[in-house]
Design a protein around this motif. Structure first.
Motif, PDB file in Angstrom:
ATOM      1  N   HIS A  50      -9.502   5.037  -2.552  1.00 29.80           N
ATOM      2  CA  HIS A  50      -8.439   4.347  -3.275  1.00 29.80           C
ATOM      3  C   HIS A  50      -8.291   4.889  -4.693  1.00 29.80           C
ATOM      4  O   HIS A  50      -9.243   5.382  -5.298  1.00 29.80           O
ATOM      5  N   TYR A 106      -7.636   1.355   5.836  1.00 30.89           N
ATOM      6  CA  TYR A 106      -7.568   0.859   4.455  1.00 30.89           C
ATOM      7  C   TYR A 106      -8.936   0.925   3.788  1.00 30.89           C
ATOM      8  O   TYR A 106      -9.052   1.255   2.599  1.00 30.89           O
ATOM      9  N   VAL A 107      -9.972   0.641   4.546  1.00 33.36           N
ATOM     10  CA  VAL A 107     -11.328   0.684   4.007  1.00 33.36           C
ATOM     11  C   VAL A 107     -11.870   2.112   4.020  1.00 33.36           C
ATOM     12  O   VAL A 107     -12.605   2.527   3.110  1.00 33.36           O
ATOM     13  N   ARG A 108     -11.494   2.891   5.043  1.00 34.64           N
ATOM     14  CA  ARG A 108     -12.015   4.253   5.189  1.00 34.64           C
ATOM     15  C   ARG A 108     -11.500   5.201   4.122  1.00 34.64           C
ATOM     16  O   ARG A 108     -12.254   6.015   3.573  1.00 34.64           O
ATOM     17  N   ARG A 163     -16.204  -3.311   1.803  1.00 32.31           N
ATOM     18  CA  ARG A 163     -16.078  -2.655   0.495  1.00 32.31           C
ATOM     19  C   ARG A 163     -15.214  -1.424   0.644  1.00 32.31           C
ATOM     20  O   ARG A 163     -15.127  -0.822   1.706  1.00 32.31           O
ATOM     21  N   ARG A 164     -14.551  -1.055  -0.431  1.00 36.12           N
ATOM     22  CA  ARG A 164     -13.747   0.163  -0.429  1.00 36.12           C
ATOM     23  C   ARG A 164     -14.387   1.207  -1.333  1.00 36.12           C
ATOM     24  O   ARG A 164     -15.225   0.889  -2.188  1.00 36.12           O
ATOM     25  N   SER A 165     -13.921   2.436  -1.172  1.00 39.88           N
ATOM     26  CA  SER A 165     -14.355   3.528  -2.038  1.00 39.88           C
ATOM     27  C   SER A 165     -13.223   3.847  -3.013  1.00 39.88           C
ATOM     28  O   SER A 165     -12.070   4.030  -2.601  1.00 39.88           O
ATOM     29  N   LEU A 201     -11.572  -7.962  -0.094  1.00 43.72           N
ATOM     30  CA  LEU A 201     -12.419  -7.279   0.888  1.00 43.72           C
ATOM     31  C   LEU A 201     -13.813  -7.906   0.953  1.00 43.72           C
ATOM     32  O   LEU A 201     -14.423  -7.994   2.022  1.00 43.72           O
ATOM     33  N   ASP A 252     -10.829  -5.699  -4.275  1.00 40.21           N
ATOM     34  CA  ASP A 252     -12.274  -5.787  -4.057  1.00 40.21           C
ATOM     35  C   ASP A 252     -12.700  -7.218  -3.735  1.00 40.21           C
ATOM     36  O   ASP A 252     -13.555  -7.447  -2.875  1.00 40.21           O
ATOM     37  N   CYS A 291       0.850  -1.176   0.000  1.00 38.62           N
ATOM     38  CA  CYS A 291       0.000   0.000   0.000  1.00 38.62           C
ATOM     39  C   CYS A 291       0.893   1.235   0.000  1.00 38.62           C
ATOM     40  O   CYS A 291       1.883   1.298   0.733  1.00 38.62           O
TER      41      CYS A 291
END
Length: 311
Positions: free
Chosen positions: A204, A199-201, A229-231, A223, A220, A181
């Protein structure tokens, strides 16, 4: 042992097969004529002879120019393979000398591999093979195998996307790659190692070579297994823009380790192990079997393999 009908074979002008190979590859009478060094009218005459020989039109006119008939498509690979083998028979009798060789090699590769491999390869070519010209093309995994089959590309370097090739698509593993990362610690307000929550907050940057309405990456999938889920703030097909994007915005990117180390060192970015588990990706060299025994091609493949082993 198979019997070859020498009488019937002797009635065929074998030069026509060279011209057939050019016509199938170029899909143009004009370009095929230039490729083999004859006039356009002579190539048109040869196309007429080939049509009579095979009992097929071979090339027909379409909205976007000449296109191959189904019969011609079946001839493309065996004709190219046969011509390459004949050429190899001749070339094997001649010692390949990189110092005096004059040749162009066409590479298909993503810009990530271009920045990792090509500087060292170019330096070596200028030092030991100054007559070798490298022509680089954008990487399009969806068309790559067709481009190799049509002799529009000599070599390709890329990721696991090569696993669906056929027997005549030759592959050589170069290295495996893990992920890290990368982020600007000041912009994001975090220090390594990054937590799963951060990492999720954090938004990306996603690099994706495949155009899609809703692009996804291996992050994705990882996760999703955790119910998370990521943004994604930005998606790009270009790896080389990523460090500048990350340097100036409170975003993170999951990127191959070799690239990450290079970019982080250049721009003062932070690196962290991932808080999710991702499988390693394989980087491979791909080419058509027609060039398996081509001395210059073989030599260049060895240069690429040697340089990547030193990365």
């Amino acid at each position: 042992m198979m019997h070859i009908d020498a009488v019937n074979l002797g009635r065929i002008d074998l030069n026509l097969l060279v011209h057939l190979g050019a016509l199938l590859s170029e899909r143009s009478v004009t370009r095929a004529a230039a490729r083999v060094g004859i006039g356009q009218s002579a190539m048109s005459h040869n196309l007429a002879r080939l049509r009579e020989l095979f009992g097929d039109e071979l090339l027909t006119r379409g909205a976007e120019g000449m296109r191959l008939t189904p019969r011609a498509v079946t001839l493309l690979e065996p004709v190219q393979s046969m011509l390459a083998q004949i050429e190899a028979l001749v070339l094997r009798e001649q010692a390949f000398d990189p110092a005096t060789a004059v040749r162009t090699f066409r590479f298909g590769l993503p810009d990530s591999m271009e920045v990792l491999i090509m500087p060292a390869l170019l330096a070596r070519m200028r030092n030991v093979a100054p007559g070798i010209h490298l022509r680089l093309y954008n990487f399009d995994a969806s068309r790559l195998l067709d481009e190799l089959d049509a002799d529009e590309m000599d070599l390709a370097i890329g990721y696991d996307a090569f696993q669906h090739g056929q027997l005549h698509h030759k592959r050589r593993k170069l290295f495996t790659e893990s992920y890290q990362c990368m982020f600007n610690a000041e912009k994001t307000g975090i220090t390594p190692p990054i937590s799963l929550d951060d990492y999720v907050r954090l938004p990306h940057v996603l690099t994706s070579l495949r155009p899609a309405r809703n692009p996804r990456g291996i992050v994705d999938d990882a996760l999703e297994k955790l119910g998370l889920r990521r943004s994604v703030a930005l998606t790009t097909p270009r790896f080389l823009t990523v460090p500048s994007l990350v340097a100036q915005a409170p975003v993170i990117v999951t990127i191959q380790s070799r690239l990450a180390r290079r970019f982080a060192a250049e721009l003062g970015l932070s690196l962290s192990p991932l808080p999710v588990e991702l499988r390693e990706v394989t980087v491979s060299l791909l080419w058509h079997a027609s060039y398996d025994h081509d001395p210059a091609h073989t030599w260049l493949r060895e240069q690429v393999a040697q340089l990547t082993s030193e990365l």
